[in-house]
Enzyme design. Structure first.
Site, short mmCIF file in Angstrom:
data_model
loop_
_atom_site.label_atom_id
_atom_site.label_comp_id
_atom_site.label_asym_id
_atom_site.label_seq_id
_atom_site.Cartn_x
_atom_site.Cartn_y
_atom_site.Cartn_z
N HIS A 35 4.48 2.77 -4.70
CA HIS A 35 4.49 1.39 -5.17
C HIS A 35 4.29 0.41 -4.01
CE1 HIS A 35 6.88 -2.29 -6.41
NE2 HIS A 35 5.86 -2.28 -7.24
N GLU A 38 0.67 0.31 -3.19
CA GLU A 38 -0.08 -0.48 -4.18
C GLU A 38 -0.10 -1.95 -3.78
OE1 GLU A 38 1.15 -2.97 -7.80
OE2 GLU A 38 1.85 -0.91 -8.10
N HIS A 39 1.05 -2.48 -3.37
CA HIS A 39 1.11 -3.88 -2.92
C HIS A 39 0.23 -4.10 -1.69
CE1 HIS A 39 4.72 -5.85 -5.00
NE2 HIS A 39 4.54 -4.69 -5.63
N GLU A 115 5.34 -7.92 3.38
CA GLU A 115 5.41 -7.45 1.99
C GLU A 115 6.72 -6.76 1.69
OE1 GLU A 115 3.79 -7.62 -1.73
OE2 GLU A 115 2.91 -8.40 0.12
#
Length: 223
Positions: A35, A38-39, A115
């Site tokens: 995940h 993905e960011h 992030e």
């Protein structure tokens, strides 16, 4: 790849890159990296430095989150682009973006650190009574398998300490041409599309040997 023509709505084209890997493909020390990665694909790639992708999307009338987005599950990660027009220029740019998702992640340390806060905030926001109930039921229903150990949002300590090497290890292992499906549907000419796909995707190669698929385990039905 899978191509499907559809003239309604007129001129619209959807591009989906389906990576057949999610949280179940993580090692024990990688919980949450599928995940996280993905960011990171929106934060710098070979042809789009950090910030450029969102500027490009907005310049052609796309909304970030509505027309372009991604999601990660236990077994797949999917990136989507909904192009407002199906002309050759936009198709080429859309396929360039998708091919960058496939094998062009920069994974800059500065962007990873930036992030990281977004990921931790998302994990905190998800931590509701409903989510905790879902997690507990998953542990009960799928005891003996990897599923309860590979919740998509991941382990907080892993997320707080993940660096470029960690993310690149997962990226190189699972983002491989033989592990991806490009899906396009919309108002386009298939004869025109095929050579464009070859131009942007035929050069892509996996990094190193392909990993073995994980052993998902067996559900323990006792109790």
């Amino acid at each position: 790849y899978v191509l499907k023509t559809n003239s309604e709505p007129q001129d619209r084209v959807g591009i989906f890159l389906n990576v057949q890997a999610g949280s179940l493909n993580e090692d024990a020390n990688q919980s949450g990296l599928a995940h996280f990665l993905e960011h990171m694909l929106f934060n710098g790639t070979t042809h789009f430095k950090p910030g450029d992708l969102v500027d490009y999307f907005q310049s052609i009338g796309m909304s970030f989150g509505g027309d372009t987005n991604a999601y990660t599950t236990y077994e797949e990660t999917v990136y989507k682009l909904i192009l407002p027009k199906g002309d050759r220029h936009q198709l080429e740019k859309g396929l360039l973006v998708a091919s960058d998702y496939a094998r062009g992640a920069l994974l800059l340390e500065s962007e990873i650190d930036r992030e990281r806060g977004v990921i931790i905030a998302e994990k905190t926001a998800r931590d509701s009574a409903a989510y905790r109930a879902h997690k507990a039921s998953t542990v009960f229903s799928f005891e003996g398998t990897l599923l309860p150990e590979r919740m998509v949002i991941g382990d907080e300590q892993t997320l707080r300490h993940a660096d470029r090497d960690d993310l690149k290890s997962y990226y190189d292992s699972w983002y491989r041409p033989e592990n991806m499906i490009l899906v396009m549907v919309g108002d386009f000419d298939i004869v025109t599309i095929k050579p464009l796909i070859a131009t942007y995707f035929s050069r892509l190669k996996g990094a190193g040997p392909a990993p073995l698929c994980p052993d998902y385990g067996d559900v323990q039905h006792s109790g």
